[in-house]
Design a protein around this motif. Structure first.
Motif, short mmCIF file in Angstrom:
data_model
loop_
_atom_site.label_atom_id
_atom_site.label_comp_id
_atom_site.label_asym_id
_atom_site.label_seq_id
_atom_site.Cartn_x
_atom_site.Cartn_y
_atom_site.Cartn_z
N VAL A 78 0.81 -1.21 0.00
CA VAL A 78 0.00 0.00 0.00
C VAL A 78 0.85 1.27 0.00
N THR A 79 0.16 2.36 -0.25
CA THR A 79 0.74 3.69 -0.09
C THR A 79 -0.04 4.42 0.99
N PHE A 80 0.63 5.37 1.64
CA PHE A 80 0.03 6.16 2.70
C PHE A 80 0.09 7.63 2.32
N ALA A 81 -1.00 8.35 2.58
CA ALA A 81 -1.03 9.80 2.34
C ALA A 81 -1.94 10.43 3.38
N PRO A 82 -1.68 11.68 3.74
CA PRO A 82 -2.59 12.36 4.66
C PRO A 82 -3.99 12.45 4.05
N ALA A 83 -4.99 12.27 4.86
CA ALA A 83 -6.37 12.40 4.38
C ALA A 83 -6.68 13.86 4.11
N ASP A 84 -7.52 14.10 3.13
CA ASP A 84 -7.98 15.45 2.83
C ASP A 84 -8.93 15.90 3.95
N ALA A 90 -16.70 12.77 7.93
CA ALA A 90 -17.24 11.47 7.53
C ALA A 90 -16.44 10.34 8.18
N VAL A 91 -15.13 10.51 8.30
CA VAL A 91 -14.31 9.50 8.97
C VAL A 91 -14.69 9.44 10.46
N ASP A 92 -14.89 10.60 11.09
CA ASP A 92 -15.36 10.62 12.48
C ASP A 92 -16.65 9.80 12.62
N ASP A 93 -17.61 10.06 11.73
CA ASP A 93 -18.88 9.35 11.78
C ASP A 93 -18.70 7.85 11.60
N ALA A 94 -17.80 7.46 10.71
CA ALA A 94 -17.55 6.04 10.48
C ALA A 94 -16.95 5.38 11.72
N TYR A 95 -16.03 6.08 12.38
CA TYR A 95 -15.48 5.55 13.64
C TYR A 95 -16.58 5.40 14.68
N ARG A 96 -17.43 6.41 14.81
CA ARG A 96 -18.53 6.34 15.79
C ARG A 96 -19.44 5.14 15.52
N THR A 97 -19.75 4.92 14.27
CA THR A 97 -20.64 3.83 13.89
C THR A 97 -20.00 2.47 14.08
N LYS A 98 -18.80 2.30 13.55
CA LYS A 98 -18.15 0.99 13.56
C LYS A 98 -17.72 0.55 14.96
N TYR A 99 -17.25 1.50 15.76
CA TYR A 99 -16.68 1.15 17.06
C TYR A 99 -17.50 1.69 18.23
N ARG A 114 -7.33 12.93 14.92
CA ARG A 114 -8.08 13.41 13.75
C ARG A 114 -7.17 14.08 12.74
N SER A 115 -6.23 14.88 13.22
CA SER A 115 -5.33 15.61 12.32
C SER A 115 -4.30 14.71 11.65
N THR A 116 -4.19 13.47 12.12
CA THR A 116 -3.22 12.55 11.56
C THR A 116 -3.89 11.39 10.81
N THR A 117 -5.10 11.61 10.33
CA THR A 117 -5.82 10.60 9.57
C THR A 117 -5.06 10.30 8.28
N ILE A 118 -4.93 9.02 7.98
CA ILE A 118 -4.18 8.57 6.80
C ILE A 118 -5.12 7.84 5.84
N ARG A 119 -4.96 8.14 4.56
CA ARG A 119 -5.65 7.40 3.50
C ARG A 119 -4.70 6.30 3.03
N ILE A 120 -5.22 5.09 2.91
CA ILE A 120 -4.43 3.94 2.45
C ILE A 120 -4.98 3.48 1.10
N ARG A 121 -4.08 3.37 0.12
CA ARG A 121 -4.47 2.89 -1.21
C ARG A 121 -3.56 1.73 -1.62
N PRO A 122 -4.05 0.87 -2.50
CA PRO A 122 -3.18 -0.20 -3.01
C PRO A 122 -2.00 0.41 -3.77
N ALA A 123 -0.84 -0.24 -3.65
CA ALA A 123 0.37 0.29 -4.29
C ALA A 123 0.38 0.07 -5.80
N ASN A 124 -0.33 -0.91 -6.30
CA ASN A 124 -0.27 -1.17 -7.74
C ASN A 124 -1.46 -0.71 -8.49
#
Length: 124
Positions: A78-84, A90-99, A114-124
């Motif tokens: 994978v690759t890692f990048a800071p989330a926009d 929406a990520v906050d809401d997803a954490y609230r719902t899932k956990y 929250r300020s260090t949220t990372i987006r993970i994408r496949p490397a290929n």
């Protein structure tokens, strides 16, 4: 730019077993797998370090920008990048719902994780 297919995202959204291994300084060796929470939002996979920018795996991920995850019984390069910033609510809401039942949800919504949220994408 690679993205996850819907089958992977659906499985990732339900999974609670993501282990992250950013590359080490040598750029070839993977770090020790660290279990973390993950959420799928808007066709993307996101993670946050509980300890914010002090987290070692976070520092390695942001320095190396690449690594491996293990989730749903499979490993993915994978690759890692800071989330926009536009997805953070929406990520906050997803954490609230899932956990929801966990006492650790609210700390994951604090400013440092929250300020260090990372987006993970496949490397290929």
């Amino acid at each position: 730019m690679s993205t996850w297919d819907q089958a992977h995202l659906h499985a990732f959204a339900a999974a609670d077993d993501l282990h992250i291994s950013p590359l080490r300084e040598d750029g070839r060796t993977y770090g020790t797998p660290t279990w973390i929470w993950s959420v799928a939002v808007g066709g993307e996979l996101y993670v946050r370090p509980y300890n914010g920018p002090a987290s070692r795996w976070y520092q390695a991920a942001m320095t190396q920008k690449a690594g491996r995850i293990r989730i749903t019984g499979a490993e993915h390069e994978v690759t890692f990048a800071p989330a926009d910033d536009s997805v953070l609510n929406a990520v906050d809401d997803a954490y609230r719902t899932k956990y929801a039942p966990s006492p650790y949800v609210e700390p994951m919504l604090r400013s440092e994780p929250r300020s260090t949220t990372i987006r993970i994408r496949p490397a290929n």
